[in-house]
Design an enzyme around this catalytic site. Structure first.
Site, mmCIF file in Angstrom:
data_model
loop_
_atom_site.group_PDB
_atom_site.id
_atom_site.type_symbol
_atom_site.label_atom_id
_atom_site.label_comp_id
_atom_site.label_asym_id
_atom_site.label_seq_id
_atom_site.Cartn_x
_atom_site.Cartn_y
_atom_site.Cartn_z
ATOM 1 N N GLY A 208 27.605 23.667 -52.698
ATOM 2 C CA GLY A 208 27.912 22.605 -53.668
ATOM 3 C C GLY A 208 27.903 21.258 -52.998
ATOM 4 N N ASN A 209 28.451 20.249 -53.655
ATOM 5 C CA ASN A 209 28.566 18.928 -53.034
ATOM 6 C C ASN A 209 29.802 18.221 -53.569
ATOM 7 O OD1 ASN A 209 27.780 17.210 -55.409
ATOM 8 N ND2 ASN A 209 25.933 18.468 -55.251
ATOM 9 N N HIS A 210 30.067 17.026 -53.032
ATOM 10 C CA HIS A 210 31.333 16.343 -53.326
ATOM 11 C C HIS A 210 31.334 15.537 -54.628
ATOM 12 C CE1 HIS A 210 33.225 17.464 -49.643
ATOM 13 N NE2 HIS A 210 32.263 16.946 -48.904
#
Ligand code: C5P
Length: 398
Positions: A208-210
């Site tokens: 995923g990512n932030h």
């Protein structure tokens, strides 16, 4: 004039700032608005009903029944309003209204209403900082209400800090801007992608990512406030909305986002891709949790579909907006994407700028079109959403 003929329902609760409402009413009336005032029982001790009814040119109600035995129908009062303004809104009234309590005419009217609601809190500084007040204001925002933040200054207690109700001129300006903007996207359907995507590795892990989803949710709220029908397709995000004009579809992976987007894309007028979509996903998703048997683990990744690029290929009438988060050769790369993905404009965030990017509550952007580069200062994501939609509208009207 923007306020001409608008029905403004002002609900006063029992804060000292109630005296300032007299000036606000006079201003609204001068600008042609139709003002109806309701008060909580404790507000009656703060400001004279006679003054309020004289200035508003309407009777002021506190109870469900008037002295002559007539019923003050809270449903009619609510449904006839174009906008409800809770000002001043005490900590008590704020807490009650976000928790469904309904023990006076103001609260019953609020709960019966369908129109936009503005809340101008007023309380002492410690009350304003209290976690319950903060949570209640967040809840009110989640309901799609507009918060007019309290200002800093001297308070009735003699203390100084944040808690003073916004000045009547500020409140009037916000309400006027709202009516001015309301019409601008009326009849338009806006599709917005938001948040990150999660690409499953096995049943418990993902890539995923932030991205927080804040920018996309702010855009959705702003577009809905301007009268648009909004389809918000969001990856996993803690952001919430109960705005009746925003249809939220929650998805997890890029492929799910892709499918949802193209269920709707054909019929939208504007599409804004603010999601941070994962570029790659694991080729295979393990059916069981992967064991840590070996010293190294290789996961083969395959390219995800590019949702925005596909929108660019399929576009007919749609005005298409992309986002770019670049770390080097920013403008050049963003321009490249504008062309490659067949976009009408691209919003560039630079990770080099303090406060910009997809994690925090602020952003600093440049908007790039085929022929222009426009730079904006660091602002809250809600303000950035206004800049982006102002720009889109100006382009559409060209
Ligand atoms: O090419 P890049 O990923 O940097 O482009 C970013 C823009 O493309 C963003 O607007 C993002 O929402 C969109 N995008 C997409 N689908 C992908 C990758 C990016 O819609 N698979």
């Amino acid at each position: 004039m923007k306020l001409q003929g608008k029905k403004i329902l002002i609900c006063i609760s029992g804060g000292i700032a109630a005296y300032k409402i007299n000036f606000l009413i006079r201003d609204f009336i001068k600008k042609g608005a139709d003002v109806q005032v309701l008060m909580t029982p404790s507000a009656e001790k703060m400001v004279s009903k006679l003054t309020l009814s004289t200035l508003s040119k309407n009777p002021v109600y506190t109870e469900f029944y008037s002295e002559n035995g007539t019923w003050n129908n809270h449903v009619d009062l609510a449904l006839s309003a174009d906008v409800i303004l809770m000002a001043p809104c005490t900590a008590n009234t704020l807490a009650k209204l976000v928790h469904g309590m309904c023990d006076n005419l103001v609260l019953a009217t609020y709960m019966s209403a369908k129109c936009p609601v503005f809340i101008a809190p007023a309380m002492d500084l410690e009350m304003y900082q209290h976690p319950s007040t903060k949570q209640n204001l967040e809840l009110a925002e989640d309901f799609g209400h507009h918060i007019i933040p309290a200002e800093h200054g001297e308070l009735a207690s003699g203390l100084s800090g944040q808690g003073r109700m916004a000045e009547p001129e500020t409140i009037a300006q916000i309400i006027e801007e709202f009516f001015n903007a309301t019409q601008s996207l009326q009849g338009k359907t806006v599709l917005i992608t938001a948040g990150p995507t999660y690409e499953a590795i096995d049943p418990v892990r993902f890539i995923g990512n932030h991205s927080s989803g804040k920018m996309g949710f702010s855009l959705a709220k702003e577009a809905a406030d301007r009268g648009a029908k909004v389809i918000l397709i969001s990856g996993p995000s803690a952001e919430k909305t109960d705005n009746p004009n925003i249809l939220v579809h929650r998805v997890t992976s890029a492929k799910e986002m892709f499918t949802k987007v193209f269920d709707h894309f054909e019929n939208v007028d504007i599409a804004i891709a603010s999601a941070a979509v994962a570029d790659y996903a694991p080729k295979e998703v393990a059916s069981e949790k992967i064991k840590k048997n070996d010293d190294s683990l290789t996961i083969e990744l395959v390219k995800n579909p590019d949702i925005l690029k596909t929108m660019g290929e399929k576009k007919s009438k749609q005005f298409l907006v992309g986002f770019a988060l670049e770390t080097q050769n920013e403008e050049e790369n963003a321009k490249g994407k504008l062309q490659k993905k067949n976009l009408d404009m691209i919003v560039l965030n630079s990770l080099r700028d303090e406060g910009a990017g997809f994690k925090g509550t602020t952003n600093k952007i440049k908007i790039i079109t085929e022929t222009t580069v426009t730079e904006f200062p660091l602002k809250s994501k809600n303000e950035v959403a206004k800049d982006i939609l102002n720009f889109v509208q100006a382009q559409i009207l060209k």
